[in-house]
Design a protein around this motif. Structure first.
Motif, PDB file in Angstrom:
ATOM      1  N   GLN A  57       0.837  -1.190   0.000  1.00  0.00           N
ATOM      2  CA  GLN A  57       0.000   0.000   0.000  1.00  0.00           C
ATOM      3  C   GLN A  57       0.872   1.241   0.000  1.00  0.00           C
ATOM      4  O   GLN A  57       2.042   1.209   0.383  1.00  0.00           O
ATOM      5  CB  GLN A  57      -0.899   0.010   1.251  1.00  0.00           C
ATOM      6  CG  GLN A  57      -1.780  -1.227   1.405  1.00  0.00           C
ATOM      7  CD  GLN A  57      -3.023  -1.167   0.545  1.00  0.00           C
ATOM      8  OE1 GLN A  57      -3.123  -0.335  -0.351  1.00  0.00           O
ATOM      9  NE2 GLN A  57      -3.968  -2.048   0.809  1.00  0.00           N
ATOM     10  N   THR A  78      -2.317   5.019   3.003  1.00  0.00           N
ATOM     11  CA  THR A  78      -3.225   3.887   3.192  1.00  0.00           C
ATOM     12  C   THR A  78      -2.712   2.956   4.277  1.00  0.00           C
ATOM     13  O   THR A  78      -3.478   2.461   5.113  1.00  0.00           O
ATOM     14  CB  THR A  78      -3.399   3.113   1.873  1.00  0.00           C
ATOM     15  OG1 THR A  78      -3.873   3.996   0.860  1.00  0.00           O
ATOM     16  CG2 THR A  78      -4.386   1.968   2.037  1.00  0.00           C
ATOM     17  N   GLU A  79      -1.403   2.728   4.283  1.00  0.00           N
ATOM     18  CA  GLU A  79      -0.817   1.862   5.309  1.00  0.00           C
ATOM     19  C   GLU A  79      -1.004   2.459   6.702  1.00  0.00           C
ATOM     20  O   GLU A  79      -1.340   1.751   7.649  1.00  0.00           O
ATOM     21  CB  GLU A  79       0.670   1.672   5.009  1.00  0.00           C
ATOM     22  CG  GLU A  79       1.359   0.657   5.913  1.00  0.00           C
ATOM     23  CD  GLU A  79       2.806   0.428   5.525  1.00  0.00           C
ATOM     24  OE1 GLU A  79       3.555  -0.090   6.365  1.00  0.00           O
ATOM     25  OE2 GLU A  79       3.186   0.780   4.393  1.00  0.00           O
ATOM     26  N   ALA A 114      -3.394   4.500   7.554  1.00  0.00           N
ATOM     27  CA  ALA A 114      -4.820   4.424   7.863  1.00  0.00           C
ATOM     28  C   ALA A 114      -5.197   3.033   8.377  1.00  0.00           C
ATOM     29  O   ALA A 114      -5.924   2.894   9.365  1.00  0.00           O
ATOM     30  CB  ALA A 114      -5.644   4.777   6.627  1.00  0.00           C
ATOM     31  N   LEU A 168     -11.153   6.218   3.161  1.00  0.00           N
ATOM     32  CA  LEU A 168      -9.959   7.046   3.324  1.00  0.00           C
ATOM     33  C   LEU A 168     -10.112   8.231   2.383  1.00  0.00           C
ATOM     34  O   LEU A 168     -10.189   8.068   1.167  1.00  0.00           O
ATOM     35  CB  LEU A 168      -8.695   6.252   2.995  1.00  0.00           C
ATOM     36  CG  LEU A 168      -7.386   7.056   3.030  1.00  0.00           C
ATOM     37  CD1 LEU A 168      -7.158   7.667   4.406  1.00  0.00           C
ATOM     38  CD2 LEU A 168      -6.200   6.172   2.633  1.00  0.00           C
ATOM     39  N   ARG A 202      -8.581  11.821   1.009  1.00  0.00           N
ATOM     40  CA  ARG A 202      -7.286  12.481   0.863  1.00  0.00           C
ATOM     41  C   ARG A 202      -7.481  13.904   0.361  1.00  0.00           C
ATOM     42  O   ARG A 202      -8.451  14.205  -0.331  1.00  0.00           O
ATOM     43  CB  ARG A 202      -6.400  11.729  -0.141  1.00  0.00           C
ATOM     44  CG  ARG A 202      -6.216  10.257   0.130  1.00  0.00           C
ATOM     45  CD  ARG A 202      -5.624   9.589  -1.104  1.00  0.00           C
ATOM     46  NE  ARG A 202      -5.559   8.141  -0.957  1.00  0.00           N
ATOM     47  CZ  ARG A 202      -4.466   7.467  -0.658  1.00  0.00           C
ATOM     48  NH1 ARG A 202      -3.335   8.116  -0.465  1.00  0.00           N
ATOM     49  NH2 ARG A 202      -4.480   6.159  -0.547  1.00  0.00           N
ATOM     50  N   GLY A 219      -4.967  13.148   5.258  1.00  0.00           N
ATOM     51  CA  GLY A 219      -5.954  12.086   5.110  1.00  0.00           C
ATOM     52  C   GLY A 219      -6.881  12.039   6.309  1.00  0.00           C
ATOM     53  O   GLY A 219      -6.531  12.492   7.402  1.00  0.00           O
ATOM     54  N   GLN A 250     -11.491   6.800  -1.164  1.00  0.00           N
ATOM     55  CA  GLN A 250     -11.233   5.385  -1.433  1.00  0.00           C
ATOM     56  C   GLN A 250     -11.851   4.537  -0.340  1.00  0.00           C
ATOM     57  O   GLN A 250     -11.649   4.789   0.853  1.00  0.00           O
ATOM     58  CB  GLN A 250      -9.718   5.152  -1.497  1.00  0.00           C
ATOM     59  CG  GLN A 250      -9.302   3.715  -1.760  1.00  0.00           C
ATOM     60  CD  GLN A 250      -7.800   3.535  -1.705  1.00  0.00           C
ATOM     61  OE1 GLN A 250      -7.056   4.477  -1.394  1.00  0.00           O
ATOM     62  NE2 GLN A 250      -7.331   2.342  -1.991  1.00  0.00           N
ATOM     63  N   ILE A 254     -11.575   1.454   1.649  1.00  0.00           N
ATOM     64  CA  ILE A 254     -10.531   0.483   1.993  1.00  0.00           C
ATOM     65  C   ILE A 254     -11.196  -0.779   2.520  1.00  0.00           C
ATOM     66  O   ILE A 254     -11.896  -0.750   3.534  1.00  0.00           O
ATOM     67  CB  ILE A 254      -9.564   1.050   3.048  1.00  0.00           C
ATOM     68  CG1 ILE A 254      -8.973   2.380   2.577  1.00  0.00           C
ATOM     69  CG2 ILE A 254      -8.468   0.034   3.353  1.00  0.00           C
ATOM     70  CD1 ILE A 254      -8.122   2.285   1.352  1.00  0.00           C
ATOM     71  N   LYS A 299      -9.829  -4.259   3.460  1.00  0.00           N
ATOM     72  CA  LYS A 299      -8.642  -5.095   3.627  1.00  0.00           C
ATOM     73  C   LYS A 299      -8.941  -6.558   3.329  1.00  0.00           C
ATOM     74  O   LYS A 299      -8.106  -7.276   2.761  1.00  0.00           O
ATOM     75  CB  LYS A 299      -8.100  -4.955   5.058  1.00  0.00           C
ATOM     76  CG  LYS A 299      -6.755  -5.652   5.266  1.00  0.00           C
ATOM     77  CD  LYS A 299      -6.209  -5.389   6.647  1.00  0.00           C
ATOM     78  CE  LYS A 299      -4.851  -6.083   6.831  1.00  0.00           C
ATOM     79  NZ  LYS A 299      -4.278  -5.840   8.169  1.00  0.00           N
ATOM     80  N   ASP A 334      -8.924  -6.927  -0.378  1.00  0.00           N
ATOM     81  CA  ASP A 334      -7.565  -6.737  -0.900  1.00  0.00           C
ATOM     82  C   ASP A 334      -6.695  -7.964  -0.637  1.00  0.00           C
ATOM     83  O   ASP A 334      -5.951  -8.411  -1.516  1.00  0.00           O
ATOM     84  CB  ASP A 334      -6.927  -5.495  -0.268  1.00  0.00           C
ATOM     85  CG  ASP A 334      -7.589  -4.205  -0.720  1.00  0.00           C
ATOM     86  OD1 ASP A 334      -8.291  -4.238  -1.750  1.00  0.00           O
ATOM     87  OD2 ASP A 334      -7.417  -3.177  -0.043  1.00  0.00           O
TER      88      ASP A 334
END
Length: 815
Positions: A59, A63-64, A66, A505, A507, A637, A662, A664, A666, A669
């Motif tokens: 990521q 994002t990481e 978050a 998320l 931004r 963010g 976005q 997210i 997980k 993903d």
């Protein structure tokens, strides 16, 4: 070249003293024991967190961050709902439980397993009121803003008048003197998210049918997936619950949180380790005794397994610093594989009783070495998967095989020298089996026989492979029992859906742009709630209006404080002397703004601070603050937590065209990553077959090497076909198991290809090896953990097919 190296190594072994070899082995085992003990004393631990097995997502930095923030915020929370017939009992039970939990924490020198014990914060509203009141001129609810925009002052005056004459209204002389239309209280109420829960006497309450549920929340001081922390947390929790149950026996309870999932996973893993490991060990002992009828082979089998497990634990702790419980569950299968070398040794000794132990080791050394290398490479293939847990499994099992291999090479020449009882009966049975296979192979070598065999295999493979489906959903990795999931589902319903793992998320290149973006997102989420796609959400836009919105609200209130203040004061019967003070206060507020920095100093703000991702929080590896570069402007963010998601696809569709927003997910993903690595693993298997073909061609020639490799390849195809016919979906764990089918299956093929005149001994050894492996992996197929079940089922099928096909190498040569 490989053959010359094996020959030279074999000659060196024959010339070395068995006593020196045993001394080297003992020194190695002692060193491993001491090093392992040192690792445990230095903090090595057992890990039960199922999330530790998941692949690492690639990521971007924001994002990481978050994902880490959300996991840190939601992790280790424990929710308890105490359900009673009336509100009074529910509140009393909740207060008693909170007192007990707090007392336990204090009694442990303020170091209890559970901390941050709370329910509803009755002082929160008062603190928010004190913070926001100076900014009242820049706050308007949507109805208030609409009324001022349309110059409908009458509706606002009517609402204020209603509050004045309402016995339960919030109007008082002090508030009227500073906010004559009573606009601020409505703004304060708007801060609270719509929910079915309410607060009374500091306790969070919700209705469950005709009963009342009081909710108590606590946070684990350490991770719920730490076995020691689990025990401490559940002990403290049970003591408090027992106290409540004694005082209020009619109160029922609902529990939710990672703690209860972790406990279920730990108990399941421990149970499976003990049951599957014991069953596998007993099965291997029975096999050794029935085949050799001697105590010494049995003792050496236990030594071989023990040395393998010792090196497995030592290597795993050295590399990872911890040992996952699921690694131990997978590791029970090591018992069935590590003993294979012992089987081959003793079967060769049965075949030639006059040969010494040292000569027997030298005789089987080239084949055993090649078998060890191929099996180890198969585990290396598993280690290439993006799962830390599966990498542990690969390290654990490869190191375990190394321990068994070294025990055979260094310890057996001296320890296994005692004579064996006659082994004519098991060898005769193996010979009869080979004779029947030889007769069958002669029939198959005819054109008609070959055609029928190939056609049967082809029909089976096509029928199965065309029905094979894939399933990469990580939720099948670990499924908690209904005793955990049902109460959690009920509690989530009480809390209006709770909070899901998915989140938004948002931004933006600046603080102000981010706040404006959040304000544009909120109406979209409100519409999703109206259409029942979403249960609730938590967004900072409710607490932090942008400067733009504050300026608009300020300008709208200008008509109140600059043009129509006389009318308002007269309509409400207020003293005209208030006008100069109100106007002065309005003008003084022009340059005052609600800011994130100020809000996050509040207690409520600190609770919501993890949802704000400012650029100064992200630092470079050099420790410098991350700043904007060209092409990387989105430094700010914000996280919007989502709860009660009922239609994730519809929710994703809402934001596909929204810039810098976005969703997210997980779970999705990671599932996508699993699918990618499933395909990669199958490609790796094909590559391993090609490499093995080239490697074996150096020893056996291309034609014989093709037959050796064809056996595990065909076994893999038949396994996949069987999975398709039985309706079992193909996942990454099936693919990883096929790598191991290849590694173990090649061993069987190699032993038959190298059998020469000792076909009966090899048949007996492979039979015992297959039985021990099927015992190990067949038992894994009964695991309650889906990933382990898939792994064990695939291995059982693959090894079974390999066992049936590999002897054809020998019988075909004879025919």
């Amino acid at each position: 070249m490989a053959s010359n190296f094996a020959t030279r190594a074999n000659q060196a072994l024959m010339q070395s003293s068995p006593k020196w070899r045993l001394a080297i082995w003992l020194l190695l085992m002692l060193s491993a024991s001491l090093w392992s003990l040192q690792l445990w004393q230095n903090g090595a631990r057992i890990q039960s967190d199922i999330l530790a097995m998941l692949p690492h997502l690639q990521q971007d930095k924001l994002t990481e961050r978050a994902l880490n923030q959300v996991e840190a915020t939601l992790a280790d929370q424990v929710y308890i709902a105490l359900i009673a017939k009336d509100e009074t009992t529910a509140i009393a039970a909740a207060k008693l439980m909170m007192q007990q939990l707090a007392a336990d924490s204090l009694g442990a020198d303020n170091n209890g397993a559970l901390t941050d014990i709370r329910s509803a914060d009755m002082q929160l509203g008062e603190a928010l009121g004190q913070y926001y009141f100076p900014y009242r001129f820049k706050l308007l609810t949507a109805p208030q803003a609409k009324a001022l925009t349309t110059q409908n002052m009458g509706s606002l005056i009517e609402a204020a008048t209603a509050q004045l004459y309402n016995a339960f209204g919030y109007a008082n002389s002090n508030l009227l003197a500073q906010d004559p239309l009573l606009l601020f209280p409505a703004n304060l109420l708007a801060l609270a998210a719509s929910s079915t829960v309410r607060a009374s006497q500091g306790i969070l309450l919700a209705n469950q049918g005709d009963k009342v549920a009081a909710v108590v929340i606590a946070k684990g001081r350490e991770s719920a997936f730490n076995p020691n922390a689990q025990l401490a947390q559940i002990t403290q929790l049970n003591q408090a619950l027992d106290s409540v149950k004694q005082r209020y026996p009619d109160v029922t309870m609902l529990k939710a949180g990672a703690l209860f999932h972790a406990l279920a996973a730990t108990q399941t893993a421990k149970s499976e380790i003990s049951i599957l490991g014991l069953a596998s060990l007993l099965g291997v002992i029975a096999l050794v005794w029935l085949a050799f009828r001697s105590v010494m082979p049995l003792l050496l089998a236990i030594v071989t397994i023990s040395s393998g497990l010792l090196l497995a634990v030592t290597f795993t702790l050295s590399v990872f610093g911890e040992l996952h419980l699921l690694t131990l569950v997978f590791g029970t299968s090591l018992i069935g594989i590590a003993i294979d070398y012992s089987f081959h040794f003793y079967c060769e000794r049965l075949c030639d009783t006059e040969r010494s132990a040292q000569a027997t080791v030298a005789y089987i050394f080239p084949t055993v070495t090649l078998a060890f290398v191929t099996s180890a490479l198969a585990y290396v293939g598993i280690g290439l998967a993006p799962f830390p847990g599966m990498q542990q499994v690969a390290t654990f099992c490869a190191a375990g095989l190394l321990g068994a291999y070294l025990t055979l090479i260094f310890a057996y020449p001296l320890l296994a020298g005692s004579r064996l009882p006659t082994g004519s009966r098991p060898l005769a049975i193996a010979g009869k089996y080979l004779a029947s296979l030889t007769a069958l192979s002669k029939r198959l070598t005819t054109p008609l026989g070959v055609g029928c065999f190939v056609l049967a295999i082809l029909v089976c493979c096509v029928a199965g492979l065309t029905q094979l489906n894939v399933d990469d959903d990580i939720r099948h990795l670990q499924q908690s029992p209904t005793s955990v999931t049902e109460p959690e589902s009920q509690l989530r319903t009480l809390l209006s859906g709770g909070t899901d793992n998915q989140f938004l998320l948002v931004r933006a290149p600046s603080e102000e742009a981010l706040l404006q973006q959040l304000e544009r997102v909120s109406p979209m989420l409100d519409d999703a709630i109206a259409k029942q796609e979403l249960g609730n959400y938590v967004s900072l836009s409710r607490y932090l209006p942008s400067h733009q919105k504050q300026d608009i609200d300020y300008q709208l209130q200008a008509q109140l404080y600059q043009t129509q203040l006389d009318t308002v004061l007269a309509s409400l019967g207020l003293d005209e002397s208030l006008k100069p003070t109100l106007q002065a206060a309005y003008l003084a507020a022009k340059n005052q703004y609600i800011t994130p920095a100020g809000f996050f100093k509040l207690e409520a703000g600190r609770q919501l601070a993890p949802l704000w991702l400012a650029p100064h929080e992200a630092s470079t590896p050099n420790g410098d603050s991350a700043t904007s570069n060209s092409g990387m402007a989105n430094n700010y963010g914000a996280i919007v937590l989502l709860g009660g998601i009922s239609n994730i696809d519809a929710l994703k569709a809402r934001f596909t065209s929204t810039t810098n927003v976005q969703l997210i997910d997980k779970v999705a993903d990671i599932s996508a990553v699993m699918g990618h690595y499933r395909l990669l693993t199958l490609k790796l298997l094909a590559l391993a077959l090609v490499i093995a073909l080239l490697l074996f061609s150096l020893n056996f020639g291309f034609k014989k090497a093709t037959v050796v490799v064809a056996v595990p390849a065909l076994a893999a195809l038949l396994t996949l076909a069987t999975l398709g016919l039985t309706g079992s979906p193909l996942s990454l764990f099936h693919a990883l198991a096929l790598i191991l089918v290849f590694g173990i299956g090649v061993d069987y093929s190699l032993f038959f290809a190298s059998a020469k005149s000792h076909g009966n001994a090899v048949m007996m050894a492979v039979f015992m090896s297959a039985c021990s492996t099927l015992l190990a992996f067949g038992l894994l197929a009964f695991s309650q953990t889906q990933a382990i079940h898939y792994f064990g089922l695939t291995l059982s099928l693959g090894i079974g097919f390999t066992f049936l096909l590999s002897p054809l190498i020998l019988t075909t040569q004879k025919s």
